[in-house]
Design a protein around this motif. Structure first.
Motif, short mmCIF file in Angstrom:
data_model
loop_
_atom_site.label_atom_id
_atom_site.label_comp_id
_atom_site.label_asym_id
_atom_site.label_seq_id
_atom_site.Cartn_x
_atom_site.Cartn_y
_atom_site.Cartn_z
N ILE A 1 50.41 0.98 -39.63
CA ILE A 1 50.49 2.41 -39.31
C ILE A 1 51.58 3.09 -40.14
O ILE A 1 51.40 4.20 -40.65
CB ILE A 1 50.73 2.62 -37.80
N ARG A 2 52.70 2.41 -40.30
CA ARG A 2 53.79 3.00 -41.08
C ARG A 2 53.37 3.19 -42.54
O ARG A 2 53.73 4.19 -43.17
CB ARG A 2 55.02 2.09 -41.00
N LEU A 3 52.60 2.25 -43.06
CA LEU A 3 52.17 2.34 -44.45
C LEU A 3 51.12 3.43 -44.66
O LEU A 3 51.07 4.06 -45.70
CB LEU A 3 51.63 0.99 -44.92
N ASP A 4 50.24 3.61 -43.66
CA ASP A 4 49.18 4.62 -43.76
C ASP A 4 48.74 4.97 -42.34
O ASP A 4 48.04 4.18 -41.70
CB ASP A 4 48.00 4.10 -44.57
N ASP A 5 49.17 6.12 -41.87
CA ASP A 5 48.88 6.48 -40.47
C ASP A 5 47.56 7.22 -40.32
O ASP A 5 47.30 7.84 -39.30
CB ASP A 5 50.02 7.31 -39.87
N LYS A 6 46.70 7.13 -41.33
CA LYS A 6 45.40 7.81 -41.29
C LYS A 6 44.24 6.82 -41.14
O LYS A 6 43.09 7.15 -41.42
CB LYS A 6 45.19 8.65 -42.55
N ILE A 7 44.52 5.59 -40.71
CA ILE A 7 43.50 4.57 -40.57
C ILE A 7 43.25 4.30 -39.09
O ILE A 7 44.15 3.85 -38.36
CB ILE A 7 43.91 3.28 -41.29
N ALA A 8 42.03 4.56 -38.65
CA ALA A 8 41.70 4.44 -37.24
C ALA A 8 41.89 3.01 -36.73
O ALA A 8 42.38 2.80 -35.60
CB ALA A 8 40.26 4.88 -37.00
N GLU A 9 41.53 2.02 -37.54
CA GLU A 9 41.63 0.64 -37.10
C GLU A 9 43.05 0.27 -36.69
O GLU A 9 43.27 -0.46 -35.72
CB GLU A 9 41.16 -0.31 -38.21
N SER A 10 44.03 0.75 -37.45
CA SER A 10 45.42 0.39 -37.16
C SER A 10 45.83 0.89 -35.78
O SER A 10 46.47 0.17 -35.00
CB SER A 10 46.35 0.98 -38.22
N ALA B 1 43.10 7.11 -32.81
CA ALA B 1 42.10 6.44 -33.62
C ALA B 1 40.80 7.25 -33.66
O ALA B 1 40.19 7.42 -34.71
CB ALA B 1 41.84 5.04 -33.09
N LEU B 2 40.40 7.77 -32.51
CA LEU B 2 39.16 8.55 -32.45
C LEU B 2 39.30 9.88 -33.17
O LEU B 2 38.32 10.40 -33.71
CB LEU B 2 38.75 8.78 -31.00
N GLN B 3 40.49 10.45 -33.17
CA GLN B 3 40.70 11.66 -33.93
C GLN B 3 40.48 11.42 -35.42
O GLN B 3 39.95 12.26 -36.14
CB GLN B 3 42.12 12.20 -33.69
N LEU B 4 40.89 10.24 -35.88
CA LEU B 4 40.74 9.90 -37.30
C LEU B 4 39.32 9.49 -37.64
O LEU B 4 38.84 9.75 -38.75
CB LEU B 4 41.70 8.75 -37.65
N ASP B 5 38.64 8.86 -36.69
CA ASP B 5 37.25 8.42 -36.91
C ASP B 5 36.48 8.53 -35.60
O ASP B 5 36.49 7.59 -34.80
CB ASP B 5 37.23 6.98 -37.43
N PRO B 6 35.81 9.65 -35.36
CA PRO B 6 35.10 9.86 -34.09
C PRO B 6 33.98 8.85 -33.84
O PRO B 6 33.51 8.73 -32.70
CB PRO B 6 34.53 11.28 -34.25
N ASP B 7 33.56 8.13 -34.87
CA ASP B 7 32.47 7.17 -34.71
C ASP B 7 32.97 5.73 -34.55
O ASP B 7 32.17 4.80 -34.50
CB ASP B 7 31.53 7.22 -35.92
N TYR B 8 34.28 5.57 -34.43
CA TYR B 8 34.83 4.21 -34.39
C TYR B 8 34.68 3.64 -32.98
O TYR B 8 35.42 3.99 -32.05
CB TYR B 8 36.29 4.23 -34.83
N ALA B 9 33.70 2.74 -32.81
CA ALA B 9 33.32 2.24 -31.49
C ALA B 9 34.44 1.52 -30.74
O ALA B 9 34.60 1.73 -29.52
CB ALA B 9 32.09 1.34 -31.60
N SER C 1 37.65 4.41 -23.04
CA SER C 1 36.95 4.37 -21.75
C SER C 1 37.64 3.40 -20.79
O SER C 1 37.77 3.70 -19.59
CB SER C 1 35.50 3.94 -21.98
N ARG C 2 38.12 2.29 -21.32
CA ARG C 2 38.79 1.28 -20.46
C ARG C 2 40.12 1.77 -19.93
O ARG C 2 40.56 1.37 -18.84
CB ARG C 2 39.00 -0.02 -21.23
N THR C 3 40.82 2.61 -20.70
CA THR C 3 42.20 2.98 -20.34
C THR C 3 42.31 4.43 -19.84
O THR C 3 43.43 4.93 -19.68
CB THR C 3 43.11 2.81 -21.56
N SER C 4 41.21 5.09 -19.58
CA SER C 4 41.26 6.51 -19.22
C SER C 4 41.64 6.76 -17.77
O SER C 4 42.04 7.86 -17.41
CB SER C 4 39.90 7.16 -19.50
N SER C 5 41.52 5.75 -16.92
CA SER C 5 41.81 5.99 -15.50
C SER C 5 43.20 5.49 -15.13
O SER C 5 43.82 4.75 -15.88
CB SER C 5 40.77 5.28 -14.65
#
Length: 272
Positions: free
Chosen positions: A220-229, A253-261, A268-272
């Motif tokens: 993330i520090r090297l490139d904070d625009k990668i959803a996977e990180s 992550a979803l902001q960077l890649d809305p299709d990243y499953a 969904s797991r952490t929303s509650s």
């Protein structure tokens, strides 16, 4: 580096972000085509060279690389076609064209060009690395491994060879080998985030959450625009029971890649 044993029991790990780690990043590949950058200034400069020496194949090869770096793939193909027409024995022009074909989804043409590059120069590590990626993404893991072993046996300094072999070992559950290969890729490209993401996932699979978390944070520090990180970082937070922090990282992550499953599922797991 010594050669590895073959791939055994090729089963994917049950880690949500692993699919991202196994994806190929175009920017990583294009940076290896040529040193020419894809800026308008560089393209203009190379065009001037071509105007002065219209029969110089390497000028077209270099401009094709610049077009490729700029994402102007059709123009890149035309220049590589011209370079090959002027010099049919240009193994690097074939390999460069193969890479563009792959980005355009023309894998049969890419494979043919890599095969031709290898036929012209059996010691051309870049062509083996490129062909291995086509094999890997097609699920032909044994052939991919053989090509990567060949490139590494040629003493390649291309970090992709080690990174992609690491992905193969990771996918087959051979995490100590994967970690060693990711470390080698990091040593060759310490400012690229992908090796850290890959190594972090193998650390995580071995239960080494601390080193995994450190690697994901470095990515993330090297490139904070990668959803996977961000999704990988979130996975560690989630394992720790820090769902609020995990939710925040999955959201990023979803902001960077809305299709990243993996990020969508984690959210969904952490929303509650």
């Amino acid at each position: 580096m010594k050669l590895r044993r073959g791939l055994a029991g090729f089963a994917l790990l049950a880690l949500a972000p692993l699919a991202a780690c196994q994806s190929s990043n175009p920017a990583t590949d294009l940076s290896r085509i040529d040193t020419a950058q894809g800026s308008a200034e560089n393209i203009s400069s190379l065009s001037s060279v071509i105007d002065r020496t219209p029969n110089e194949p390497e000028a077209y090869n270099m401009r094709g690389a610049a077009y490729g770096r700029a994402g102007r793939y059709n123009e890149a193909l035309k220049d590589f076609d011209k370079a090959i027409a002027l010099n049919p024995r240009s193994h690097n022009a074939y390999a460069n064209r193969a890479l563009i074909h792959r980005y355009l989804g023309q894998n049969d043409r890419a494979m043919a060009d890599y095969n031709q590059a290898i036929s012209l120069n059996p010691n051309y590590d870049t062509a083996y690395i490129g062909r291995a990626e086509i094999y890997r993404l097609a699920g032909r893991s044994t052939e991919a491994l053989a090509d990567l072993e060949r490139a590494i046996g040629l003493d390649t300094t291309d970090p992709r060879a080690f990174y992609r072999r690491g992905l193969l070992y990771q996918a087959s559950g051979q995490h100590p080998y994967a970690i060693e290969d990711f470390a080698a890729s990091i040593s060759l490209a310490p400012d690229a985030p992908y090796g850290y993401n890959g190594r972090g996932l193998s650390y995580l699979a071995q239960g080494d959450d601390e080193n995994a978390f450190s690697d994901f944070n470095t990515a993330i520090r090297l490139d904070d625009k990668i959803a996977e990180s961000w999704a990988n970082q979130a996975l560690v937070y989630e394992k720790r029971g820090e769902n609020a922090k995990a939710f925040k990282s999955y959201t990023r992550a979803l902001q960077l890649d809305p299709d990243y499953a993996p990020a969508r599922d984690g959210l969904s797991r952490t929303s509650s």
